[in-house]
Design a protein around this motif. Structure first.
Motif, mmCIF file in Angstrom:
data_model
loop_
_atom_site.group_PDB
_atom_site.id
_atom_site.type_symbol
_atom_site.label_atom_id
_atom_site.label_comp_id
_atom_site.label_asym_id
_atom_site.label_seq_id
_atom_site.Cartn_x
_atom_site.Cartn_y
_atom_site.Cartn_z
ATOM 1 N N UNK A 1 0.832 -1.202 0.000
ATOM 2 C CA UNK A 1 0.000 0.000 0.000
ATOM 3 C C UNK A 1 0.869 1.256 0.000
ATOM 4 N N UNK A 2 2.050 1.178 0.636
ATOM 5 C CA UNK A 2 2.976 2.315 0.603
ATOM 6 C C UNK A 2 3.572 2.451 -0.790
ATOM 7 N N UNK A 3 3.972 1.330 -1.368
ATOM 8 C CA UNK A 3 4.541 1.374 -2.718
ATOM 9 C C UNK A 3 3.540 1.936 -3.721
ATOM 10 N N UNK A 4 2.276 1.533 -3.608
ATOM 11 C CA UNK A 4 1.238 2.055 -4.493
ATOM 12 C C UNK A 4 1.140 3.567 -4.376
ATOM 13 N N UNK A 5 1.185 4.049 -3.139
ATOM 14 C CA UNK A 5 1.080 5.488 -2.910
ATOM 15 C C UNK A 5 2.281 6.222 -3.500
ATOM 16 N N UNK A 6 3.495 5.706 -3.264
ATOM 17 C CA UNK A 6 4.690 6.355 -3.785
ATOM 18 C C UNK A 6 4.656 6.437 -5.305
#
Length: 405
Positions: free
Chosen positions: A18-23
């Motif tokens: 979910x962090x990677x998606x946001x970045x």
């Protein structure tokens, strides 16, 4: 447009897509990022999305004693800051209330970050309100670079209230992924207007609609139902409860349970399943790459996550795996913990049972095994929920706007 130093506890991590998606979404929106990670990766595999992120990744000293010169140079450089005395005052107050090696490590990492942060950075953004936020806060004091934070689950519920309150009063703004989180944090802040709800959402271009139809009903071996769960084998995920619930299913039902993920409790869960004579009906696949996980979503019939509140207060926020399962038209069962009921609406797009209620969980699983038509109704509404409320592109706009001001 801000040039952002992103502070992460570890990068890349399989459990934090979910962090990677946001970045990736921030990069696509034109936000300039550099990632500063407090730890090196421990996962053997990475998701394909990590290779799509162009941001430079720099690693701060994971253990200060391993990098004495970087720490020494950071300390000497920090002496030059006009705010060094202020930092010492803040840190000494924190250390008196949390006398720990980890607290000292946060200070050391912050001073190294202050010395090594790219000169063009004008914003610091930390994911998680505990350790990364401490490093961001200390560095912000030294550098006068404003900072903000994204808060999720464990970082909120296992942190001391005094520390949360002081961080909330020092940062510019905070986003959090559930309404229940926002309510709790707002009650601790004197500036609740700077706390915003931001569902992290899902990139539906990576989770295309499979439009599958459920037909298996567990009545025969040929109609066996596949039950899936994805998550680390840790207490808050409630896998011991789920195994007990599976053991209570009627003997006439044909099913297979598949678990994806690692974790410290994996061996004890396998022993529990063996003691209940379930070992032939359970596949433990361990951590898998994104592509293989997606294959399991698309072949499964039911997704179950028996989340609970752990003894130390840790709990799930809004598990990304539930959103992934809904996007692939899986009928989902989970519990009434934290932000889960904000995603799953009982009897509408999934089933919600009380946390740690083995009988209720077993009955819900049996109900969905036997009723394929009902699974189709729930899974169709689940996909609509993702498209309407939890589409990453729509939700990340708030964050882009705040980082573009």
């Amino acid at each position: 447009m801000k040039k952002v130093a992103v502070i992460l506890k570890g990068y890349p991590r399989l459990s934090e897509t979910f962090i990677a998606q946001e970045l990736l979404a921030l990069e696509k929106a034109g936000i300039n990022l550099i990632i500063y990670s407090l730890r090196h990766p421990t996962d053997r595999d990475v998701h394909p999305i990590h290779s799509m992120i162009q941001a430079q990744v720099k690693y701060l000293p994971e253990y200060l004693i391993w990098h004495p010169f970087r720490v020494l140079f950071g300390l000497v450089y920090s002496f030059r800051s006009k705010n060094f005395t202020q930092l010492l005052r803040v840190f000494s107050q924190d250390l008196r209330r949390d006398f720990s090696v980890n607290r000292v490590r946060r200070l050391g990492q912050a001073m190294v970050l202050y010395r090594e942060i790219a000169e063009d950075r004008n914003w610091i953004y930390a994911h998680f309100l505990h350790t990364p936020a401490s490093v961001a806060c200390y560095c912000s004091i030294l550098s006068d670079i404003p900072w903000s934070c994204s808060a999720h689950a464990k970082d909120i519920w296992t942190s001391q209230k005094w520390e949360i309150q002081e961080k909330l009063n020092r940062l510019e703004w905070l986003v959090t992924c559930t309404a229940s989180n926002r309510e709790y944090l707002s009650g601790l802040s004197s500036r609740s207007d700077n706390i915003r709800l931001l569902y992290h959402g899902l990139d539906l271009e990576r989770f295309l609609d499979v439009r599958k139809q459920h037909i298996n009903d567990g009545s025969t071996e040929q109609a066996r139902v596949m039950i899936l769960s994805v998550g680390r084998a840790v207490s808050k995920k409630g896998y011991d409860i789920l195994i007990d619930a599976l053991a209570k299913l009627p003997e006439d039902l044909h099913w297979k349970f598949v678990h994806i993920g690692g974790g410290p409790l994996l061996n004890s869960l396998k022993s529990q399943a063996k003691a209940l004579q379930l070992q032939t009906q359970i596949d433990w696949l361990g951590p898998l790459s994104f592509g293989k996980v997606l294959e399991q979503y698309r072949t499964a019939d039911i997704f179950v996550l028996a989340s609970r509140i752990d003894s130390d207060g840790d709990r799930d926020g809004l598990p990304n795996v539930l959103m992934e399962a809904l996007s692939q038209r899986l009928a989902c069962i989970s519990t009434d913990i934290s932000g889960i009921p904000e995603l799953l609406r009982d009897e509408k797009n999934g089933l919600i049972v009380q946390s740690e209620d083995v009988d209720a969980l077993s009955n819900a699983i049996e109900r969905l095994i036997r009723d394929a038509e009902y699974r189709n109704e729930l899974s169709s509404e689940g996909r609509r929920t993702m498209e309407k409320t939890f589409d990453l592109k729509r939700n990340v706009k708030l964050l882009v706007d705040m980082l573009s001001e």
